[in-house]
Design an enzyme around this catalytic site. Structure first.
Site, PDB file in Angstrom:
ATOM      1  N   THR A 185      39.125  41.785  36.209  1.00  0.00           N
ATOM      2  CA  THR A 185      39.141  40.413  35.565  1.00  0.00           C
ATOM      3  C   THR A 185      38.062  40.085  34.562  1.00  0.00           C
ATOM      4  O   THR A 185      37.112  40.707  34.884  1.00  0.00           O
ATOM      5  CB  THR A 185      39.258  39.448  36.594  1.00  0.00           C
ATOM      6  OG1 THR A 185      40.478  39.523  37.412  1.00  0.00           O
ATOM      7  CG2 THR A 185      39.452  38.005  36.100  1.00  0.00           C
ATOM      8  N   VAL A 214      52.077  36.557  39.782  1.00  0.00           N
ATOM      9  CA  VAL A 214      50.880  35.717  39.221  1.00  0.00           C
ATOM     10  C   VAL A 214      49.552  35.898  39.995  1.00  0.00           C
ATOM     11  O   VAL A 214      49.483  35.755  41.174  1.00  0.00           O
ATOM     12  CB  VAL A 214      51.410  34.302  38.792  1.00  0.00           C
ATOM     13  CG1 VAL A 214      50.061  33.502  38.326  1.00  0.00           C
ATOM     14  CG2 VAL A 214      52.593  34.446  38.046  1.00  0.00           C
ATOM     15  N   GLY A 238      43.400  38.380  43.975  1.00  0.00           N
ATOM     16  CA  GLY A 238      43.861  37.365  43.426  1.00  0.00           C
ATOM     17  C   GLY A 238      44.508  36.422  44.734  1.00  0.00           C
ATOM     18  O   GLY A 238      44.564  35.164  44.650  1.00  0.00           O
TER      19      GLY A 238
HETATM   20  N1  GLY Z   1      41.990  38.797  40.296  1.00  0.00           N
HETATM   21  C1  GLY Z   1      42.809  39.153  39.523  1.00  0.00           C
HETATM   22  C2  GLY Z   1      44.328  39.357  40.075  1.00  0.00           C
HETATM   23  O1  GLY Z   1      44.163  39.437  41.506  1.00  0.00           O
HETATM   24  O2  GLY Z   1      45.029  39.292  39.527  1.00  0.00           O
END
Ligand code: GLY
Length: 318
Positions: A185, A214, A238
């Protein structure tokens, strides 16, 4: 005018980083440009959007052009930005654009909404004049091949587990041995000459995820948050960042303690829970912070004309 210094801190993702020099070079370009804008009286929002856009354009990072792929070889990107007064814009699962962060900025400035997703987000981007862009890098193809070759069944395992016992797995129950190689990211947090804070985050997602998944980079409070206490951008796994609203958690800690203490406590807690996570931020008084539980995190900052890069980090992660 606020007497605390202006500055910018950027990250290029937590995980394991092979080519540290190249990550540091890309960060330096983004930080220097963001800092130059701040010195010329640009707002914190302009600085973070510019820095993140530059990292989206650098194929090395997992965002924009360098975005990682879904298990069925698709690009779906997440991005968001937020200002300290609570203005927010985000896009989730967007495809066919070069710079998701610029579309997220348009969501903030041109709509009454906070978050647009999928086809609707791309359609909105076209209406705003963003051209069709569909580059997939060799690196992204190789990273997905590696995940497939290793036979990682992480998301399938998650689904199986959820179906069998109804409990969403945490890293403790659904450990993915490749998770730290699959993330990435980019993010930036800036403080302008008036002391205003802004944050931007953008991600190509986790390699080999299900289509439609997402990540935290699109979600207010998870990957991106700014409030009275400060502003934070997260990187890492995420699902766990969203489950715990980690960016908001750190900013709320900053209302009662310095940024560095808030980050140290958040990282210690994340380490206890075995979360693969990293974050950067500023508190409202101008205190800067960074931390990670992963082996590496690419980050750097510039304050008072001094550039600091993660490659200069001594000893243990902060
Ligand atoms: N931190 C990026 C994702 O998990 O999509």
């Amino acid at each position: 005018m606020n007497s605390s210094p202006l500055g910018i801190i950027c990250h290029g993702g937590a995980g394991t980083i092979d080519d540290k020099a190249a990550y540091a070079a890309g960060l330096t370009e983004a930080i220097d440009e963001g800092y130059r804008l701040l010195r010329q009286s640009a707002s914190a929002m302009e600085a973070v959007v510019t820095a993140v856009r530059m990292m989206e354009d650098n194929p090395l990072y997992n965002a924009g052009t360098g975005s990682d792929l879904t298990i069925d070889w698709q690009t779906e990107m997440d991005a968001s930005l937020m200002t300290q007064e609570g203005r927010f814009g985000g896009v989730a699962g967007i495809a066919g654009v070069k710079n998701p962060i610029l579309v997220a900025q348009k969501v903030m400035t041109e709509t009454d909404h906070l978050l647009l997703c999928g086809f609707g987000a791309t359609e909105f981007a076209r209406r705003m004049g963003f051209e069709d862009y569909n580059v997939v890098t060799e690196r992204a193809l190789a990273r997905l091949r590696e995940v497939i070759d290793h036979g990682s069944k992480y998301f399938h395992k998650m689904n199986e587990q959820r179906l069998s016992d109804g409990v969403p797995p945490t890293p403790e129950t659904g450990e993915d041995p490749l998770i730290e190689k699959k993330m990435g990211t980019v993010g930036a947090v800036a403080r302008d000459k008036h002391g205003n804070l802004a944050v931007a985050t953008s991600s190509g997602g986790i390699v080999g995820r299900m289509r439609g998944r997402v990540g935290d980079a699109a979600i207010l409070g998870a990957g991106t948050y700014a409030g009275p206490g400060g502003a934070v951008s997260c990187t890492g796994h995420g699902e766990e960042i969203m489950r715990r609203s980690l960016a908001r958690d750190i900013v709320e800690r900053m209302t009662t303690m310095p940024a560095s203490t808030a980050m140290t406590l958040a990282v210690a807690e994340a380490r206890r829970k075995k979360l693969a996570f990293g974050a950067i931020g500023f508190d409202a008084r101008g205190g800067i912070c960074y931390g990670h539980t992963t082996p590496d995190m690419a980050y750097g900052y510039k304050v008072a004309e001094r550039l600091f890069l993660f490659t200069e980090e001594k000893g243990k992660p902060h």
